[in-house]
Scaffold this active site. Structure first.
Site, mmCIF file in Angstrom:
data_model
loop_
_atom_site.group_PDB
_atom_site.id
_atom_site.type_symbol
_atom_site.label_atom_id
_atom_site.label_comp_id
_atom_site.label_asym_id
_atom_site.label_seq_id
_atom_site.Cartn_x
_atom_site.Cartn_y
_atom_site.Cartn_z
ATOM 1 C CD GLU A 135 -6.087 5.378 0.189
ATOM 2 O OE1 GLU A 135 -5.110 6.213 0.612
ATOM 3 O OE2 GLU A 135 -6.269 4.655 0.742
ATOM 4 C CG HIS A 166 0.102 6.300 -0.647
ATOM 5 N ND1 HIS A 166 -0.936 6.925 -1.259
ATOM 6 C CD2 HIS A 166 -0.524 5.666 0.393
ATOM 7 C CE1 HIS A 166 -1.847 6.708 -0.745
ATOM 8 N NE2 HIS A 166 -1.850 5.764 0.511
ATOM 9 C CG HIS A 221 -1.922 0.976 1.400
ATOM 10 N ND1 HIS A 221 -3.266 1.034 0.973
ATOM 11 C CD2 HIS A 221 -1.515 2.461 1.775
ATOM 12 C CE1 HIS A 221 -3.761 2.255 1.038
ATOM 13 N NE2 HIS A 221 -2.775 3.025 1.719
ATOM 14 C CD GLU A 222 1.327 3.282 3.729
ATOM 15 O OE1 GLU A 222 1.361 4.437 3.093
ATOM 16 O OE2 GLU A 222 0.390 3.158 4.336
#
Lengths: 507, 507
Positions: free
Chosen positions: B295, B269, B265-266
């Protein structure tokens, strides 16, 4: 009082920006991925520009002027008067220098540091020479900015004043002359008498060194609520506020002494910042009053505490517990001798406590000659080698062990080196005063009780921050001006006590 | 052109200050000793004040006006025109809000976060209520600042616009209505059919999880020259520049899924920030165009890549190699089922991919009612519990599993929650476009070759930064407006494919 409140507001913003600058620097040297360097340089520049704007702001000048009659009426020891004085000084120093020159100095330093690294790589001084000439040329223009003020008797005074406000070249020259005259024979005798093995010889796993330094630091006063410790190539300390203190060290399997003594050294720096009076937080007073005082605190913990016999008494069981083996085989006397060995060597940052000051004397002599125009940059390598022979009796086999060993000049820091020795001188003077106030300090240290020592330093040194100049602080605490005798007496006394010198050398 | 150069200079300074702010925030959540929090708040405030000054500066307004006729003549897709637009927008948004109100909002948020923590501690909503009422009151005053501009049709639009520029409450309400109508039966059917074991059940030593996530991240595109990974309680990503990207994760022995999926997830980003066009560096364009797009990138890597069958094919051997045991006993199909289980639960951040959007729908519904004045803060806990029952079919046994679970409202972030679902919607729409352009993307993923995927995202999304609005970017890339069908089709399709749903639910 409205003007005073406004002065405090401005001081608060400047302090916040200094705290932010501290974080940028700490992160750059501990955490930042290497590829982030260029962006970090931009961030530093943006911050520096804002700080310069704030400090040179005509609104600040007007405010300081408006408060002048009020300040003259105050107790000079009051916080408010000290704040007015400190901001007046910072404004004055900054406003005399055109922003463009300040920017040129900073960019020339960045360029020269790069050139210094390339010259080291190539072992060729000529690659560094033009960049250093440019740095010196800009320093001359910086000095000239203060021509009309009549406050500096010597061009080098202007540079020195940025690191050690108020100290003069004349005083410093006299101090180094005295120190050098006595240190050269002392070092030579001790080096001849001394043993020749590496300090803390042996290889020790890094994880064990980490648990050792953790226990060591907590014992002397490291507080995990407000401090942290990380690795860095060149250990340093930095605080973002008195409540946020960052130390760094270097753990290497074959260099236990680096970890132990750099932790103590950086702890001394950190404690100074941590023990500033909280009432000075967000004012210009919550800063070191000079680099000499800062260095006196690191040297005090590293050397006067850390290499003392009582500290060795406390340290040996700790070393045995964490690292076992080799430390079972030695006694306190042996440890005491090991950590105080005098060995002639070429590299400043590897020098022992006694020899160290000769390395600084050499650099002061040369940078003074450069600033006075008696020496050109082209002549510097030969002059370095000649001085090394004269002061240390050693030949200089390579530029890396000679003139290219330090980054300071390339970074534009001329006038900085002397503060290392000023710190050593002060640490011995302060210790004399401290020992008189705390007659049982040695027993306390041997018992691992460092609180009285910390409290004494807080009361007499740390809490004041920039409220008093170095000179005033030393005078208040010791009744003395800066002098060399206490350091010399301490060094010779310890070498005799440890059996590292056969007989007194000094007359 | 002198004015354009000056605009770039100003944009550069603002970008540098944003980079510095990123470091303050990253450090606060990863490195800062706990006792440093108060000083950090002061440093944030100082930086925010300077940024606000720069963005509202009348000199900037004059410059933007002077460049208006020139900008009107430019290709709207040119960097220079986009920079002018972005700064115009930032200036406009900031200058409408008096500095004092901005400061009050920020201080009320700090206060409300503290109250939120105390209310959680005491499990007593009343301790939070007055602080949240104050936050909402100030948000109403913030909204009123734009009364005269005629640019917002709904009060909530003003808040939404800060996170997802250009999206309206009317559009969002329609999207959530459609989504909710289809998700409620889908979630309920999948939860009934699903297995009920923890994802990646078992305990795995943290050091092994670290070497696993290290290999995983390097494989997807983590570059140690420009990135770093640290631990944080609530994983997040932040960059100081496209060359300095910081990810965080959480390693816990009994929660392997947290480490693996928060890293992915990160990473999503981080990749967005790392792949911005270097030509936008030090301009206002080198930022995310909205939180929804940001997101969409994290969800795309976490879910559309990370929970796909081909990714499971690549991941299983990696898991076996690093963690052995339990992963020898399962096959790819089992792993695929494990990481896609649907389970009704009360806590948003622990929710699975499908249920997650219902948690967001609930928050959007309630915060819209608060802003419209249809709901009072006092009524909020009951309204929360009622909506939880209506959307998830669950009772809420405690405030910590209910209205006090998220920090957002206390932090003044109203209008923020919907961006999580917007990101999910976009990620599915983008994936459809991506899969059309890269027909072999699944084979590539199964083979551990993520480069074509990264390049597609760079080309179509990342490099543009803020050059296009979210809406424009989505339109350029997919030809579509934001819509719910692709996400719903993707979710149901995957649940069917993994055998986690017995039959289609949607009509």
């Amino acid at each position: 009082m409205k003007e005073l409140e406004e002065l405090r507001r401005r001081a608060g913003e400047i302090a916040d920006l200094h705290g932010i600058g501290g974080l940028l620097l700490w992160d750059q040297n501990t955490m930042m991925p290497p590829g982030g360097a260029a962006a970090r340089a931009d961030q530093f520049e943006a911050l520096e520009r804002i700080l310069h704007d704030r400090i040179t702001d005509p609104g600040l000048a007007k405010l300081l002027d408006a408060l002048e009659p009020w300040a003259a009426d105050q107790d000079p020891d009051s916080d408010a008067a000290a704040l007015h004085r400190a901001l007046r000084r910072d404004h004055h120093k900054a406003v005399n220098v055109p922003t463009d020159l300040a920017a040129e100095i900073s960019s020339a330093a960045a360029h020269a540091q790069q050139a210094w690294m390339e010259a080291r790589e190539a072992q060729d001084f000529k690659r560094f020479q033009p960049a250093l000439e440019r740095v010196l040329d800009l320093q001359a223009r910086y000095i000239a900015c203060f021509d009309g003020t009549g406050e500096f008797a010597h061009p080098y005074d202007v540079l020195l004043d940025d690191y050690e406000p108020g100290l003069t070249t004349a005083e410093l020259t006299a101090l180094f002359d005295n120190l050098q005259a006595e240190l050269v024979p002392l070092v030579s005798a001790a080096a001849a008498a001394g043993e020749d093995g590496p300090v803390f010889a042996g290889r020790f796993p890094v994880d064990k060194q980490k648990t050792l330094t953790d226990e060591l630091l907590r014992a002397v006063g490291y507080d995990p609520e407000h401090w942290r410790l990380d690795a860095a190539v060149h250990p340093f300390a930095r605080s973002m506020a008195h409540t946020d203190v960052r130390l760094t060290t270097r753990w290497e399997e074959d260099d236990l002494a680096m970890a132990v003594y750099s932790c103590l050294h950086e702890f001394g720096h950190g404690l100074y910042e941590a023990q500033m009076d909280p009432a000075h937080y967000r004012t210009t007073l919550a800063e070191a009053t000079g680099l000499g005082v800062h260095e006196s605190q690191s040297r005090l913990w590293e050397n006067l505490v850390g290499r003392s016999k009582p500290f060795c008494e406390w340290l040996l069981p700790l070393l045995r517990r964490h690292l076992g083996g080799p430390f079972e085989a030695i006694d306190v006397d042996q440890l005491y001798r090991d950590v105080n060995q005098v060995r002639l060597s070429l590299i400043r940052i590897e020098a022992d406590e006694t020899t160290y000051n000769l390395h600084v004397a050499l650099r002061f002599e040369l940078e003074l000659a450069l600033v006075e125009g008696r020496l050109s940059v082209a002549e510097l390598p030969d002059a370095w080698n000649e001085a090394t022979h004269r002061l240390l009796g050693l030949e200089t086999p390579s530029l890396l062990e000679g003139v290219l060993q330090d980054i300071h000049w390339g970074a534009g820091m001329i006038g900085y080196f002397p503060t290392y020795t000023i710190g050593n001188l002060m640490s011995a003077q302060l210790w004399t005063a401290l020992a008189a106030d705390l007659p049982d300090v040695e027993e306390r240290i041997a018992a691992g009780d460092f609180a009285p020592l910390r409290e004494w330093l807080r009361e007499h040194i740390h809490r004041h921050g920039r409220k008093y100049t170095s000179r005033e602080l030393l005078k208040r605490t010791t009744g003395e001006e800066l002098r060399v005798e206490p350091l010399l007496a301490y060094l010779e006394g310890k070498l005799l006590d440890a059996g590292l010198l056969n007989a007194p050398v000094r007359s």
